[in-house]
Design a protein around this motif. Structure first.
Motif, PDB file in Angstrom:
ATOM      1  N   SER A  52       0.806  -1.221   0.000  1.00 50.61           N
ATOM      2  CA  SER A  52       0.000   0.000   0.000  1.00 50.61           C
ATOM      3  C   SER A  52       0.839   1.270   0.000  1.00 50.61           C
ATOM      4  N   MET A  62      -6.782   4.595  -3.467  1.00 52.13           N
ATOM      5  CA  MET A  62      -6.558   3.186  -3.165  1.00 52.13           C
ATOM      6  C   MET A  62      -7.735   2.574  -2.422  1.00 52.13           C
ATOM      7  N   ALA A  64      -7.994  -0.809  -0.211  1.00 53.18           N
ATOM      8  CA  ALA A  64      -7.161  -1.865   0.372  1.00 53.18           C
ATOM      9  C   ALA A  64      -7.987  -2.729   1.300  1.00 53.18           C
TER      10      ALA A  64
END
Length: 281
Positions: A52, A62, A64
């Motif tokens: 990440s 992002m 995640a």
């Protein structure tokens, strides 16, 4: 599929070896952050951090997914702190980064970690905005420029509605445990908060799953996000579940008393439906 060539096998082995041996020093983090990590005993990033942090440092949005205990807090805080080492060009006192969490307990944990990682960044200021704390204290804290706010949606909405906070300087938005926030009914608050933030912000979302409503929300809030998923590891063992039937409340209390007298039980947690019942027990 065709069998990999010898060269291809070597490349795969090299990549695997790289992820096993990567250090925090390899992630191009500021020396003050690295020093704080070293003092805290951090050496090698966990898989979620190794995957990440480079994406977040590159400015990518992002999504995640990783289980509790995987190190996801550092996965979003470290690149955010690195981003904050550069001086803001926008005037004002509002936060440059915002972390939304479902509970005040998690907010306290995130703020504690942020202070740990930024302990050598003397100018760094963080404020926790959660229910159960003094409105007056939080308003006074927001009267000075702040770098990072860690907040629960409900209390943050209260301050927004009273005009005590603005997001003109916001550069990074983080939703931690997004699935839990939706389960707790915060979706409207989250959408209102996000609508008040600049469109050019970076958005980092962390969730146990991207199924259903949470995935739909994530795609709505992000721009061409990088998707990072770390395989869950079942290392918690098995939990035995028993269901006991009782005739009435008195019988239930006698059953509980019998269970708690078991010499094999060293620790116990009892959940009750009301505060009054917890006090009676």
């Amino acid at each position: 599929l065709a069998a990999p060539t010898k060269h291809g096998q070597n490349a795969l082995l090299f990549l695997f070896f790289f992820f096993l041996t990567i250090k925090f020093a390899d992630l191009n983090l500021d020396k003050n952050i690295l020093s704080a990590l070293q003092s805290a005993g951090y050496e090698e990033p966990t898989p979620i951090q190794a995957q990440s942090i480079p994406q977040a440092l590159a400015g990518r949005d992002m999504m995640a997914s990783a289980q509790t205990g995987s190190g996801k807090t550092a996965a979003f805080l470290l690149p955010t702190l690195q981003h904050l080492t550069k001086r803001s060009e926008k005037p004002g006192k509002g936060p440059r980064a915002l972390v939304l969490t479902p509970t005040r307990e998690l907010a306290a944990q995130v703020e504690k970690n942020a202070q740990l990682y930024a302990k050598n960044m003397r100018w760094f200021r963080t404020v926790s905005i959660v229910g159960g704390s003094s409105f007056g204290y939080q308003i006074r804290a927001l009267s000075k420029p702040v770098d990072l706010i860690v907040a629960t949606p409900g209390r943050l909405m209260d301050l927004m509605n009273s005009g005590k906070i603005d997001f003109d300087r916001l550069e990074v938005l983080i939703l931690d445990e997004a699935d839990r926030m939706l389960d707790m009914g915060f979706i409207d608050d989250i959408e209102t908060i996000v609508a008040a933030t600049p469109a050019d912000r970076q958005t980092l979302l962390f969730s146990a799953t991207w199924d259903g409503a949470v995935g739909k929300l994530a795609r709505k809030l992000t721009k061409n996000p990088e998707v990072v998923e770390v395989e869950r590891v079942d290392d918690q063992g098995k939990i035995e579940e028993q269901l006991l039937y009782c005739d009435d409340k008195n019988h239930k209390n006698r059953l509980l008393n019998h269970i708690l007298r078991d010499a094999n039980i060293d620790q116990a947690v009892i959940f009750t439906s009301t505060k009054v019942m917890s006090e009676q027990l």
